[in-house]
Scaffold this motif. Structure first.
Motif, PDB file in Angstrom:
ATOM      1  N   GLU A  44      17.937  -6.856 -16.676  1.00 20.96           N
ATOM      2  CA  GLU A  44      18.403  -5.598 -17.261  1.00 20.96           C
ATOM      3  C   GLU A  44      17.226  -4.657 -17.457  1.00 20.96           C
ATOM      4  O   GLU A  44      16.165  -5.078 -17.881  1.00 20.96           O
ATOM      5  N   SER A  45      17.434  -3.383 -17.182  1.00 27.24           N
ATOM      6  CA  SER A  45      16.435  -2.421 -17.620  1.00 27.24           C
ATOM      7  C   SER A  45      17.128  -1.583 -18.683  1.00 27.24           C
ATOM      8  O   SER A  45      18.286  -1.205 -18.537  1.00 27.24           O
ATOM      9  N   PHE A  46      16.454  -1.386 -19.786  1.00 32.83           N
ATOM     10  CA  PHE A  46      17.090  -0.700 -20.906  1.00 32.83           C
ATOM     11  C   PHE A  46      16.105   0.081 -21.746  1.00 32.83           C
ATOM     12  O   PHE A  46      14.902  -0.178 -21.701  1.00 32.83           O
ATOM     13  N   ASP A  47      16.627   1.041 -22.471  1.00 36.08           N
ATOM     14  CA  ASP A  47      15.835   1.840 -23.408  1.00 36.08           C
ATOM     15  C   ASP A  47      16.454   1.683 -24.767  1.00 36.08           C
ATOM     16  O   ASP A  47      17.681   1.774 -24.898  1.00 36.08           O
ATOM     17  N   ILE A  48      15.614   1.474 -25.765  1.00 34.18           N
ATOM     18  CA  ILE A  48      16.122   1.372 -27.127  1.00 34.18           C
ATOM     19  C   ILE A  48      15.660   2.608 -27.894  1.00 34.18           C
ATOM     20  O   ILE A  48      14.477   2.925 -27.931  1.00 34.18           O
ATOM     21  N   ASP A  49      16.630   3.316 -28.444  1.00 34.01           N
ATOM     22  CA  ASP A  49      16.341   4.503 -29.257  1.00 34.01           C
ATOM     23  C   ASP A  49      16.643   4.120 -30.699  1.00 34.01           C
ATOM     24  O   ASP A  49      17.766   4.241 -31.158  1.00 34.01           O
ATOM     25  N   LEU A  50      15.612   3.616 -31.372  1.00 34.53           N
ATOM     26  CA  LEU A  50      15.785   3.096 -32.727  1.00 34.53           C
ATOM     27  C   LEU A  50      16.252   4.149 -33.739  1.00 34.53           C
ATOM     28  O   LEU A  50      17.208   3.907 -34.470  1.00 34.53           O
ATOM     29  N   PRO A  51      15.624   5.341 -33.790  1.00 35.63           N
ATOM     30  CA  PRO A  51      16.064   6.340 -34.777  1.00 35.63           C
ATOM     31  C   PRO A  51      17.545   6.709 -34.656  1.00 35.63           C
ATOM     32  O   PRO A  51      18.221   6.918 -35.653  1.00 35.63           O
ATOM     33  N   ASN A  52      18.043   6.781 -33.412  1.00 38.52           N
ATOM     34  CA  ASN A  52      19.438   7.154 -33.206  1.00 38.52           C
ATOM     35  C   ASN A  52      20.363   5.958 -33.031  1.00 38.52           C
ATOM     36  O   ASN A  52      21.550   6.119 -32.768  1.00 38.52           O
ATOM     37  N   LYS A  53      19.779   4.760 -33.166  1.00 38.56           N
ATOM     38  CA  LYS A  53      20.562   3.517 -33.069  1.00 38.56           C
ATOM     39  C   LYS A  53      21.327   3.413 -31.763  1.00 38.56           C
ATOM     40  O   LYS A  53      22.502   3.055 -31.727  1.00 38.56           O
ATOM     41  N   LYS A  54      20.658   3.761 -30.676  1.00 42.68           N
ATOM     42  CA  LYS A  54      21.305   3.699 -29.371  1.00 42.68           C
ATOM     43  C   LYS A  54      20.524   2.798 -28.433  1.00 42.68           C
ATOM     44  O   LYS A  54      19.300   2.745 -28.487  1.00 42.68           O
ATOM     45  N   VAL A  55      21.277   2.116 -27.582  1.00 46.36           N
ATOM     46  CA  VAL A  55      20.663   1.301 -26.539  1.00 46.36           C
ATOM     47  C   VAL A  55      21.289   1.733 -25.225  1.00 46.36           C
ATOM     48  O   VAL A  55      22.512   1.753 -25.091  1.00 46.36           O
TER      49      VAL A  55
ATOM     50  N   MET B 143      20.833  -0.686 -35.708  1.00 45.46           N
ATOM     51  CA  MET B 143      19.468  -1.180 -35.888  1.00 45.46           C
ATOM     52  C   MET B 143      18.777  -0.376 -36.979  1.00 45.46           C
ATOM     53  O   MET B 143      18.879   0.839 -37.008  1.00 45.46           O
ATOM     54  N   THR B 144      18.073  -1.075 -37.851  1.00 46.17           N
ATOM     55  CA  THR B 144      17.399  -0.373 -38.934  1.00 46.17           C
ATOM     56  C   THR B 144      15.884  -0.504 -38.875  1.00 46.17           C
ATOM     57  O   THR B 144      15.168   0.214 -39.557  1.00 46.17           O
ATOM     58  N   CYS B 145      15.380  -1.434 -38.062  1.00 47.41           N
ATOM     59  CA  CYS B 145      13.938  -1.676 -38.051  1.00 47.41           C
ATOM     60  C   CYS B 145      13.489  -2.249 -36.712  1.00 47.41           C
ATOM     61  O   CYS B 145      14.310  -2.549 -35.856  1.00 47.41           O
ATOM     62  N   GLU B 146      12.179  -2.426 -36.579  1.00 47.24           N
ATOM     63  CA  GLU B 146      11.606  -3.016 -35.374  1.00 47.24           C
ATOM     64  C   GLU B 146      12.198  -4.393 -35.109  1.00 47.24           C
ATOM     65  O   GLU B 146      12.427  -4.772 -33.970  1.00 47.24           O
ATOM     66  N   GLY B 147      12.424  -5.151 -36.164  1.00 47.34           N
ATOM     67  CA  GLY B 147      12.992  -6.492 -36.022  1.00 47.34           C
ATOM     68  C   GLY B 147      14.330  -6.443 -35.311  1.00 47.34           C
ATOM     69  O   GLY B 147      14.633  -7.279 -34.460  1.00 47.34           O
ATOM     70  N   CYS B 148      15.144  -5.434 -35.670  1.00 46.94           N
ATOM     71  CA  CYS B 148      16.459  -5.273 -35.036  1.00 46.94           C
ATOM     72  C   CYS B 148      16.303  -4.957 -33.557  1.00 46.94           C
ATOM     73  O   CYS B 148      16.981  -5.540 -32.718  1.00 46.94           O
ATOM     74  N   SER B 149      15.407  -4.034 -33.240  1.00 48.26           N
ATOM     75  CA  SER B 149      15.248  -3.667 -31.838  1.00 48.26           C
ATOM     76  C   SER B 149      14.642  -4.825 -31.049  1.00 48.26           C
ATOM     77  O   SER B 149      14.974  -5.027 -29.882  1.00 48.26           O
ATOM     78  N   ASN B 150      13.814  -5.635 -31.695  1.00 51.98           N
ATOM     79  CA  ASN B 150      13.269  -6.822 -31.030  1.00 51.98           C
ATOM     80  C   ASN B 150      14.369  -7.827 -30.725  1.00 51.98           C
ATOM     81  O   ASN B 150      14.356  -8.482 -29.674  1.00 51.98           O
ATOM     82  N   ALA B 151      15.324  -7.951 -31.638  1.00 53.78           N
ATOM     83  CA  ALA B 151      16.450  -8.863 -31.428  1.00 53.78           C
ATOM     84  C   ALA B 151      17.270  -8.401 -30.219  1.00 53.78           C
ATOM     85  O   ALA B 151      17.679  -9.212 -29.388  1.00 53.78           O
ATOM     86  N   VAL B 152      17.482  -7.097 -30.118  1.00 55.20           N
ATOM     87  CA  VAL B 152      18.219  -6.526 -28.984  1.00 55.20           C
ATOM     88  C   VAL B 152      17.456  -6.820 -27.688  1.00 55.20           C
ATOM     89  O   VAL B 152      18.037  -7.265 -26.696  1.00 55.20           O
ATOM     90  N   THR B 153      16.150  -6.599 -27.717  1.00 60.23           N
ATOM     91  CA  THR B 153      15.310  -6.875 -26.546  1.00 60.23           C
ATOM     92  C   THR B 153      15.444  -8.335 -26.121  1.00 60.23           C
ATOM     93  O   THR B 153      15.631  -8.624 -24.941  1.00 60.23           O
ATOM     94  N   ARG B 154      15.390  -9.234 -27.102  1.00 59.56           N
ATOM     95  CA  ARG B 154      15.501 -10.673 -26.796  1.00 59.56           C
ATOM     96  C   ARG B 154      16.814 -11.033 -26.117  1.00 59.56           C
ATOM     97  O   ARG B 154      16.810 -11.712 -25.100  1.00 59.56           O
TER      98      ARG B 154
END
Length: 71
Positions: A29-40, A10-21
């Protein structure tokens, strides 16, 4: 539930939003998105293959990092 950690390119908010979707579509599912480290990190009863396939629906590179021990 198992806690699973995945790498998603993931490189941006758009990417993390896609993952959320895609994860919301999977349901429950309960999940945490760590955008800077590219981890879910996902708490799920689904198996790793299902989760990985779901994450790949975003069109991003995704890989399984392993189980996260519950602390």
């Amino acid at each position: 539930f198992q806690k699973h950690e995945f790498f998603v390119d993931m490189t941006c908010e758009g990417c993390s939003n896609a993952v959320t979707r895609v994860l919301h579509r999977l349901g429950g599912e309960s999940f945490d998105i760590d955008l800077p480290n590219k981890k879910v990190c996902i708490d799920s009863e689904h198996n790793v293959d299902t989760l990985l396939e779901t994450l790949k629906k975003t069109g991003k590179t995704a890989s399984y990092l392993g189980e996260k021990s519950a602390q």
